[in-house]
Motif scaffolding. Structure first.
Motif, PDB file in Angstrom:
ATOM      1  N   GLU A 283       0.830  -1.195   0.000  1.00 32.69           N
ATOM      2  CA  GLU A 283       0.000   0.000   0.000  1.00 32.69           C
ATOM      3  C   GLU A 283       0.872   1.256   0.000  1.00 32.69           C
ATOM      4  O   GLU A 283       2.022   1.227   0.471  1.00 32.69           O
ATOM      5  CB  GLU A 283      -0.921   0.009   1.220  1.00 32.69           C
ATOM      6  N   ALA A 284       0.314   2.330  -0.481  1.00 30.58           N
ATOM      7  CA  ALA A 284       1.026   3.608  -0.452  1.00 30.58           C
ATOM      8  C   ALA A 284       1.443   3.933   0.979  1.00 30.58           C
ATOM      9  O   ALA A 284       0.673   3.730   1.929  1.00 30.58           O
ATOM     10  CB  ALA A 284       0.142   4.719  -0.999  1.00 30.58           C
TER      11      ALA A 284
ATOM     12  N   SER B 284       8.133   4.942   2.295  1.00 32.17           N
ATOM     13  CA  SER B 284       7.123   5.919   1.872  1.00 32.17           C
ATOM     14  C   SER B 284       6.774   5.740   0.394  1.00 32.17           C
ATOM     15  O   SER B 284       6.752   6.711  -0.378  1.00 32.17           O
ATOM     16  CB  SER B 284       7.636   7.348   2.128  1.00 32.17           C
TER      17      SER B 284
ATOM     18  N   LYS C 148       5.030   5.283  -3.160  1.00 35.73           N
ATOM     19  CA  LYS C 148       3.919   5.977  -3.816  1.00 35.73           C
ATOM     20  C   LYS C 148       3.466   5.156  -5.022  1.00 35.73           C
ATOM     21  O   LYS C 148       4.264   4.389  -5.581  1.00 35.73           O
ATOM     22  CB  LYS C 148       4.377   7.360  -4.284  1.00 35.73           C
ATOM     23  N   PRO C 149       2.233   5.343  -5.444  1.00 36.81           N
ATOM     24  CA  PRO C 149       1.765   4.605  -6.631  1.00 36.81           C
ATOM     25  C   PRO C 149       2.669   4.825  -7.853  1.00 36.81           C
ATOM     26  O   PRO C 149       2.842   3.907  -8.663  1.00 36.81           O
ATOM     27  CB  PRO C 149       0.361   5.172  -6.863  1.00 36.81           C
ATOM     28  N   GLU C 150       3.273   6.003  -7.962  1.00 34.56           N
ATOM     29  CA  GLU C 150       4.141   6.274  -9.105  1.00 34.56           C
ATOM     30  C   GLU C 150       5.465   5.522  -9.027  1.00 34.56           C
ATOM     31  O   GLU C 150       6.258   5.558  -9.972  1.00 34.56           O
ATOM     32  CB  GLU C 150       4.396   7.781  -9.262  1.00 34.56           C
ATOM     33  N   ASP C 151       5.727   4.854  -7.924  1.00 29.55           N
ATOM     34  CA  ASP C 151       6.914   3.995  -7.832  1.00 29.55           C
ATOM     35  C   ASP C 151       6.659   2.621  -8.452  1.00 29.55           C
ATOM     36  O   ASP C 151       7.575   1.802  -8.553  1.00 29.55           O
ATOM     37  CB  ASP C 151       7.334   3.807  -6.370  1.00 29.55           C
ATOM     38  N   THR C 152       5.438   2.363  -8.844  1.00 26.71           N
ATOM     39  CA  THR C 152       5.103   1.089  -9.456  1.00 26.71           C
ATOM     40  C   THR C 152       5.892   0.885 -10.742  1.00 26.71           C
ATOM     41  O   THR C 152       5.879   1.729 -11.637  1.00 26.71           O
ATOM     42  CB  THR C 152       3.600   1.014  -9.758  1.00 26.71           C
TER      43      THR C 152
ATOM     44  N   THR D 152       4.560  -3.123  -7.010  1.00 26.83           N
ATOM     45  CA  THR D 152       3.264  -2.492  -7.256  1.00 26.83           C
ATOM     46  C   THR D 152       2.807  -1.805  -5.981  1.00 26.83           C
ATOM     47  O   THR D 152       2.739  -2.432  -4.919  1.00 26.83           O
ATOM     48  CB  THR D 152       2.214  -3.528  -7.688  1.00 26.83           C
ATOM     49  N   VAL D 153       2.523  -0.513  -6.097  1.00 24.49           N
ATOM     50  CA  VAL D 153       2.096   0.272  -4.950  1.00 24.49           C
ATOM     51  C   VAL D 153       0.649   0.702  -5.191  1.00 24.49           C
ATOM     52  O   VAL D 153       0.356   1.407  -6.158  1.00 24.49           O
ATOM     53  CB  VAL D 153       2.993   1.505  -4.745  1.00 24.49           C
ATOM     54  N   SER D 154      -0.229   0.282  -4.307  1.00 21.53           N
ATOM     55  CA  SER D 154      -1.645   0.609  -4.449  1.00 21.53           C
ATOM     56  C   SER D 154      -1.965   1.898  -3.696  1.00 21.53           C
ATOM     57  O   SER D 154      -1.352   2.201  -2.668  1.00 21.53           O
ATOM     58  CB  SER D 154      -2.509  -0.533  -3.930  1.00 21.53           C
ATOM     59  N   SER D 155      -2.920   2.638  -4.212  1.00 22.71           N
ATOM     60  CA  SER D 155      -3.291   3.917  -3.577  1.00 22.71           C
ATOM     61  C   SER D 155      -4.393   3.733  -2.538  1.00 22.71           C
ATOM     62  O   SER D 155      -4.962   2.669  -2.402  1.00 22.71           O
ATOM     63  CB  SER D 155      -3.761   4.902  -4.647  1.00 22.71           C
TER      64      SER D 155
END
Length: 128
Positions: A13-14, A89, A91-95, A125-128
């Motif tokens: 998760e984010a 920390s 973030k979804p953009e790190d996916t 995969t980072v979920s928001s």
């Protein structure tokens, strides 16, 4: 034969954390610069962080005010022939798929061989 194997990716998760590992194996004489790169869908592969054999590090330039240097830490254990990327920390953009790349000198039957190697990648995969 030299191989790089990444591990540690997954779904988080984010705001969460992951630690990626890149383990080198084979008839290795010396491991020089090792870098972590990532490639998001539809984007080019980009550098995240690099570390020299002496432990000097550099990180990707900040984009839109976000610097991975503030959230990620690259380190290495030369005895284990392993480089780590601690990611905090998230973030979804790190996916992305995260790859390691290394300059490695190996032993061969005819002497030393210097080469540049890539691992197969590990999905983050980072979920928001």
């Amino acid at each position: 034969q030299v191989q790089l194997v990444e591990s540690g990716g997954g779904l988080v998760e984010a705001g969460g954390s992951l630690r990626l590992s890149c383990a080198a194996s084979g008839s290795i004489s010396f491991i020089g610069v090792v870098g972590w790169y990532r490639q998001a869908p539809g984007k080019q592969r980009e550098l995240v962080a690099r570390i020299t054999s002496e432990g000097r590090t550099n990180y990707a330039d900040s984009v839109d005010g976000d610097s991975v240097k503030d959230r990620f830490v690259i380190s290495r254990d030369n005895a284990k022939k392993t480089v780590y990327l601690q990611m905090n920390s998230l973030k979804p953009e790190d996916t992305a798929v995260y790859y390691c790349n290394a300059d490695i000198t190996s032993y061969t039957s005819v002497g030393y061989r210097a080469g540049n190697y890539w691992g197969q990648g590990t999905q983050v995969t980072v979920s928001s």
